[in-house]
Motif scaffolding. Structure first.
Motif, short mmCIF file in Angstrom:
data_model
loop_
_atom_site.label_atom_id
_atom_site.label_comp_id
_atom_site.label_asym_id
_atom_site.label_seq_id
_atom_site.Cartn_x
_atom_site.Cartn_y
_atom_site.Cartn_z
N LEU A 90 0.67 -1.25 0.24
CA LEU A 90 0.13 -0.21 0.06
C LEU A 90 0.86 1.24 0.04
O LEU A 90 0.69 2.19 -0.59
CB LEU A 90 -0.74 -0.18 1.32
CG LEU A 90 -2.15 -0.95 1.19
CD1 LEU A 90 -3.04 -0.96 2.43
CD2 LEU A 90 -2.98 -0.83 -0.12
N ARG B 109 -0.62 5.02 -0.65
CA ARG B 109 -1.79 5.04 0.32
C ARG B 109 -1.44 4.73 1.56
O ARG B 109 -0.50 3.44 1.69
CB ARG B 109 -2.82 3.76 -0.33
CG ARG B 109 -3.31 4.13 -1.77
CD ARG B 109 -4.48 3.17 -2.15
NE ARG B 109 -3.76 1.75 -2.45
CZ ARG B 109 -4.58 0.87 -2.82
NH1 ARG B 109 -5.83 0.78 -2.46
NH2 ARG B 109 -4.02 -0.34 -2.96
N TRP C 52 -1.48 3.40 5.47
CA TRP C 52 -2.15 2.59 6.39
C TRP C 52 -1.69 2.72 7.91
O TRP C 52 -0.78 3.09 8.34
CB TRP C 52 -1.67 1.15 5.92
CG TRP C 52 -2.18 -0.03 6.94
CD1 TRP C 52 -1.96 -0.54 7.83
CD2 TRP C 52 -3.88 -0.50 6.42
NE1 TRP C 52 -2.88 -1.32 8.33
CE2 TRP C 52 -3.91 -1.55 7.43
CE3 TRP C 52 -4.50 -0.15 5.82
CZ2 TRP C 52 -5.25 -2.08 7.53
CZ3 TRP C 52 -5.90 -1.06 5.59
CH2 TRP C 52 -6.10 -1.97 6.81
N ARG D 87 -9.58 -5.98 5.50
CA ARG D 87 -9.53 -4.66 4.62
C ARG D 87 -8.21 -4.57 3.92
O ARG D 87 -7.94 -4.14 2.94
CB ARG D 87 -9.85 -3.53 5.63
CG ARG D 87 -9.54 -2.25 4.92
CD ARG D 87 -10.38 -1.97 3.65
NE ARG D 87 -11.87 -1.87 3.79
CZ ARG D 87 -12.41 -0.79 4.03
NH1 ARG D 87 -11.81 0.30 4.15
NH2 ARG D 87 -13.75 -0.79 4.31
N VAL E 238 -7.81 -7.02 1.07
CA VAL E 238 -8.77 -6.39 -0.17
C VAL E 238 -8.07 -5.06 -0.60
O VAL E 238 -8.12 -5.07 -2.00
CB VAL E 238 -10.03 -5.73 0.70
CG1 VAL E 238 -10.82 -4.99 -0.55
CG2 VAL E 238 -10.89 -7.16 0.77
N GLU E 239 -7.52 -4.36 -0.01
CA GLU E 239 -6.57 -3.05 -0.81
C GLU E 239 -5.71 -3.37 -1.03
O GLU E 239 -5.21 -2.77 -2.26
CB GLU E 239 -6.75 -2.15 0.54
CG GLU E 239 -8.04 -1.40 1.12
CD GLU E 239 -7.75 -0.23 1.51
OE1 GLU E 239 -6.85 0.40 1.87
OE2 GLU E 239 -8.64 0.47 2.20
N ALA E 240 -4.57 -4.16 -0.59
CA ALA E 240 -3.32 -4.69 -1.07
C ALA E 240 -3.33 -5.59 -2.33
O ALA E 240 -2.51 -5.26 -3.16
CB ALA E 240 -2.46 -5.00 0.23
N SER F 93 -8.18 -9.41 -4.74
CA SER F 93 -9.13 -8.71 -3.82
C SER F 93 -10.57 -9.27 -4.01
O SER F 93 -11.29 -9.41 -3.03
CB SER F 93 -9.04 -7.09 -4.24
OG SER F 93 -10.30 -6.57 -3.41
N GLU G 190 -14.59 -4.12 6.42
CA GLU G 190 -15.45 -4.80 5.31
C GLU G 190 -16.82 -5.22 5.59
O GLU G 190 -16.84 -5.56 6.56
CB GLU G 190 -14.57 -6.12 4.73
CG GLU G 190 -13.18 -5.90 4.10
CD GLU G 190 -13.54 -5.22 2.68
OE1 GLU G 190 -14.37 -5.70 1.84
OE2 GLU G 190 -13.00 -4.18 2.55
#
Length: 355
Positions: A61, A66, A68, A125, A128-130, A136, A206
């Motif tokens: 991320l 982005r 974290w 979460r 899903v994001e990474a 994902s 999530e």
């Protein structure tokens, strides 16, 4: 000759007992409790795998620009993986085969505290994001799959946690695990998995629970779970029959307390830790609830501002235009809260009426 044989037998039994005691761990003191550690290879591998996957997700991320939250990283590493390490490799693991209370503390850490720390890190979460798009999507499909939905359904997962604790202590499961190494490791994993089935879906960002599980409902479920988690500790503390009594009677060192008293200490520790863990769990839900309310209110304010701009601009033009066209134009630009029938629109109408 008979007297000599009896004396030899007594001496042999004393020698065996002395050897067993000498080979066992020394009486626990504050310094020994802090310095006594032993390696548990399967538990260490699990910690390394979980920590490595989580760290990979965070780095991925950050490379994408982005952020974290570091608070989540600290919760996952220190509270989650840290509780797993303490439960399986600290003095609790050194003394769990000669005293009941360290084993009881071990199990409650794996069942309650470690899952709470892992859940506060929100690994779902992060995954899903990474992960890239297909990965994902697979995670989301797995979380919303039928089997996972059933196992993580709030009342089902709560019952699984309670049933796991009761099965461990009131069936031959625990006594057998003390004798069989691989089953002991499997019991660790069983306790950890049962706790995660309840805690992670409740705390993740999530959508892992049914839509009716709003934050007020989750807070009520956590409060109920805190009461239920106290049941195993109370039952163990007040149970008249010894749990794995044959094992602990045979392996009790000379310095150990009475086995019944040892079991009461273990039950009291289970009860205390369960109630202590329930408090930060409930606070986490309340913090999430407050943050969600702030975000929703901010979004609602922005929407109201946009609607007001749309309404006020044509109103000035209509005042200068033909009066016969003003009514249809005004009807076309009526704001949504005047035309929609829902709770939010009704609340806005009441507020504007009061103003």
């Amino acid at each position: 000759m008979r007297m000599i044989a009896d004396a030899v037998t007594d001496l042999s039994a004393a020698a065996v007992s002395s050897t067993r005691i000498a080979q066992g761990p020394a009486e626990p003191t504050f310094g020994r409790v802090l310095s006594s550690w032993q390696l548990d290879v399967p538990a260490l591998l699990l910690v390394v795998v979980l920590g490595g996957l989580y760290g990979w997700g965070v780095l991925r991320l950050r490379r994408q620009g982005r952020p974290w939250p570091m608070a989540r990283v600290a919760a996952f590493a220190l509270l989650g993986l840290g509780a797993l390490v303490v439960a399986t490799m600290s003095a609790l693991a050194v003394y769990d085969h000669v005293l009941f209370w360290p084993a009881a503390v071990q199990n409650i850490l794996l069942d309650l505290l470690a899952p709470l720390g892992l859940a506060l890190g929100d690994p779902l979460r992060l995954a899903v994001e990474a992960l890239p798009g297909p990965g994902s999507a697979r995670v989301r499909r797995a979380v919303t799959g039928r089997v996972v939905r059933v196992l993580t359904f709030p009342l089902v997962s709560t019952a699984l946690v309670l049933a796991t604790e009761l099965v461990v202590y009131f069936t031959p499961y625990f006594a057998t695990a003390l004798r069989v190494g691989w089953l002991h490791e499997l019991m660790y994993l069983h306790l950890l998995a049962a706790g995660c089935l309840f805690v992670i879906p409740v705390l993740t960002h999530e959508q892992a629970l049914p839509s009716w599980c709003t934050h007020p409902v989750r807070a009520a479920l956590v409060f109920l779970d805190g009461i239920i988690d106290a049941v195993p500790g109370v039952v163990v503390m007040t149970h008249g029959t010894l749990i794995a009594g044959a094992w602990y009677l045979h392996h009790a060192p000379a310095w150990s307390p009475d086995v019944h008293h040892d079991q009461q200490i273990g039950g009291g520790a289970m009860l205390s830790i369960a109630e202590l863990v329930a408090l930060p769990f409930l606070l986490s839900i309340l913090v999430q609830w407050a943050r969600t309310e702030r975000v929703q209110n901010a979004a609602l304010d922005r929407r109201l501002d946009r609607e007001l701009i749309r309404v006020t601009a044509p109103a000035g033009e209509q005042a200068r235009g033909d009066s016969s066209e003003s009514a249809p134009a005004a009807e076309r630009v009526r704001p949504w809260w005047e035309t929609e029938q829902n709770d939010v629109a009704a609340r806005i109408r009441r507020q504007r009426g009061d103003a």
